[in-house]
Scaffold this motif. Structure first.
Motif, short mmCIF file in Angstrom:
data_model
loop_
_atom_site.label_atom_id
_atom_site.label_comp_id
_atom_site.label_asym_id
_atom_site.label_seq_id
_atom_site.Cartn_x
_atom_site.Cartn_y
_atom_site.Cartn_z
N GLY A 100 45.50 -15.16 -62.84
CA GLY A 100 43.96 -14.72 -62.60
C GLY A 100 43.98 -13.32 -63.52
O GLY A 100 42.63 -12.68 -63.31
N GLY A 101 44.98 -12.94 -64.18
CA GLY A 101 44.68 -11.97 -65.05
C GLY A 101 44.90 -10.74 -64.12
O GLY A 101 44.50 -9.38 -64.77
N LYS A 102 45.33 -10.78 -63.01
CA LYS A 102 45.62 -9.33 -62.15
C LYS A 102 46.85 -8.50 -62.86
O LYS A 102 47.70 -9.24 -63.44
N ILE A 103 46.82 -7.35 -62.51
CA ILE A 103 47.84 -6.32 -62.83
C ILE A 103 48.39 -5.78 -61.41
O ILE A 103 47.95 -5.98 -60.45
N SER A 104 49.30 -5.20 -61.57
CA SER A 104 50.08 -4.32 -60.63
C SER A 104 49.86 -2.88 -60.83
O SER A 104 50.64 -2.39 -61.33
N MET A 105 48.87 -2.22 -60.20
CA MET A 105 48.60 -0.99 -60.68
C MET A 105 49.43 -0.16 -59.37
O MET A 105 49.41 -0.41 -58.34
N LEU A 106 50.14 0.96 -59.77
CA LEU A 106 50.79 1.94 -58.94
C LEU A 106 50.51 3.30 -59.19
O LEU A 106 50.27 3.84 -60.25
N SER A 107 50.75 4.21 -58.22
CA SER A 107 50.62 5.60 -58.52
C SER A 107 52.02 6.40 -58.63
O SER A 107 52.35 7.11 -58.02
N THR A 108 52.77 5.55 -59.44
CA THR A 108 54.11 5.95 -59.73
C THR A 108 54.02 6.91 -60.91
O THR A 108 53.24 6.78 -61.76
N HIS A 109 55.35 7.36 -61.22
CA HIS A 109 55.19 8.49 -62.33
C HIS A 109 55.29 7.88 -63.83
O HIS A 109 54.81 8.63 -64.50
N ASP A 110 55.70 6.59 -63.78
CA ASP A 110 55.52 5.85 -65.00
C ASP A 110 54.49 4.88 -65.35
O ASP A 110 54.94 4.27 -66.51
N PHE A 111 53.69 4.58 -64.17
CA PHE A 111 52.74 3.98 -64.63
C PHE A 111 51.58 4.27 -65.71
O PHE A 111 51.44 5.44 -65.63
N SER A 112 51.26 3.28 -66.67
CA SER A 112 50.53 3.89 -67.73
C SER A 112 49.31 2.80 -67.85
O SER A 112 49.76 1.65 -68.46
N VAL A 113 47.98 2.96 -67.58
CA VAL A 113 47.24 2.12 -67.76
C VAL A 113 47.11 1.68 -69.51
O VAL A 113 46.91 0.52 -69.69
#
Ligand SMILES: [Zn+2]
Length: 247
Positions: free
Chosen positions: A183-196
């Protein structure tokens, strides 16, 4: 469960089929004709169950020759050490991620935060694991009748890697880890190395290919028209939005 010719799902947690440990990612088994290649290893908290599920399909752990890791988060890589110990399988991952895995550096994968958030038991530890085969971006590994080409797709975390799986016969398969889901979903996290922005670039890079099948790290696979899911996410990024996140 059988997904398609040569491809089986043998582990999946709450974000998928709620089958093995709740935190487990999807663990796929590929019959390469010269042994079984696992895609990701789960948390390591359900290795016996993975073995049972593999046996349902007339394979066993002794047949496992390779474990390909899509990234280092413990729900994907936590079982690698134990599975490698039981099987002698070679652990395959992006070259840049190898030293982190071998050091078992829990900070680097935000495990203390994930443990505190209750995703893992309080006594859960990330077992260091030897990185046997280290792939560069674009490098291809052939196992039996399949080839796996590594694509470094940072964003969900720094070392996320997709694998493009091909055989002479059969569909073009994108093993997408946590970079892109159904469905084009992503996995967004509030981690130190997540980058939109890194994730947007990675997904843009994936739009250049036309995979038929999508095997994501969580949730349901797509058995055809996989490229549609990539285009959906790309369209949203293209309007400066952020695709919906799983879980
Ligand atoms: Zn992850």
């Amino acid at each position: 469960m059988k997904i398609s010719r040569d491809i089986y799902l043998i582990g999946s947690g709450q974000l998928g089929f709620d089958w093995t440990h709740p935190a487990d990612c999807n663990v796929y088994a590929v019959n390469t004709g010269e042994g079984v290649a696992l895609i990701d290893s789960g948390t390591g908290l359900s290795v016996d169950q993975l073995a049972d599920n593999l046996e349902e399909h007339q394979f066993n752990m002794a047949d496992v020759t390779h474990i390909l890791l899509t990234h280092l988060h413990a729900d994907h890589s936590g079982g690698a050490a134990e599975i490698a110990r039981r099987t002698g399988a070679q652990v395959v991952l992006l070259d840049e991620a190898a030293s982190v895995l071998e050091a078992g550096d829990e900070q680097a994968i935000d495990l203390p935060q994930a443990r505190m958030a209750g995703f893992y038991p309080a006594d859960y530890r990330w077992t260091p694991c030897k990185a046997d085969i280290r792939l560069q971006d674009g490098e291809q590994l052939t196992i039996g009748r399949y080839s796996f080409t590594a694509m470094h797709t940072p964003g969900h975390s720094r070392y996320d890697t997709c694998y493009v799986m091909e055989a002479e016969r059969g569909p073009l398969v994108l093993i997408s880890g946590d970079t892109i889901m159904y469905g084009g979903k992503i996995s967004m996290l509030s981690t130190h190395d997540f980058s939109v922005s890194a994730l947007a670039s990675s997904i843009e890079r994936l739009t250049a290919m036309e995979p038929e099948m999508l095997l994501p790290g969580h949730g349901q696979p797509a058995l055809s028209r996989a490229a549609e899911h990539i285009r959906t996410a790309s369209r949203i990024f293209g309007t400066l939005g952020i695709p919906p996140t799983i879980g």
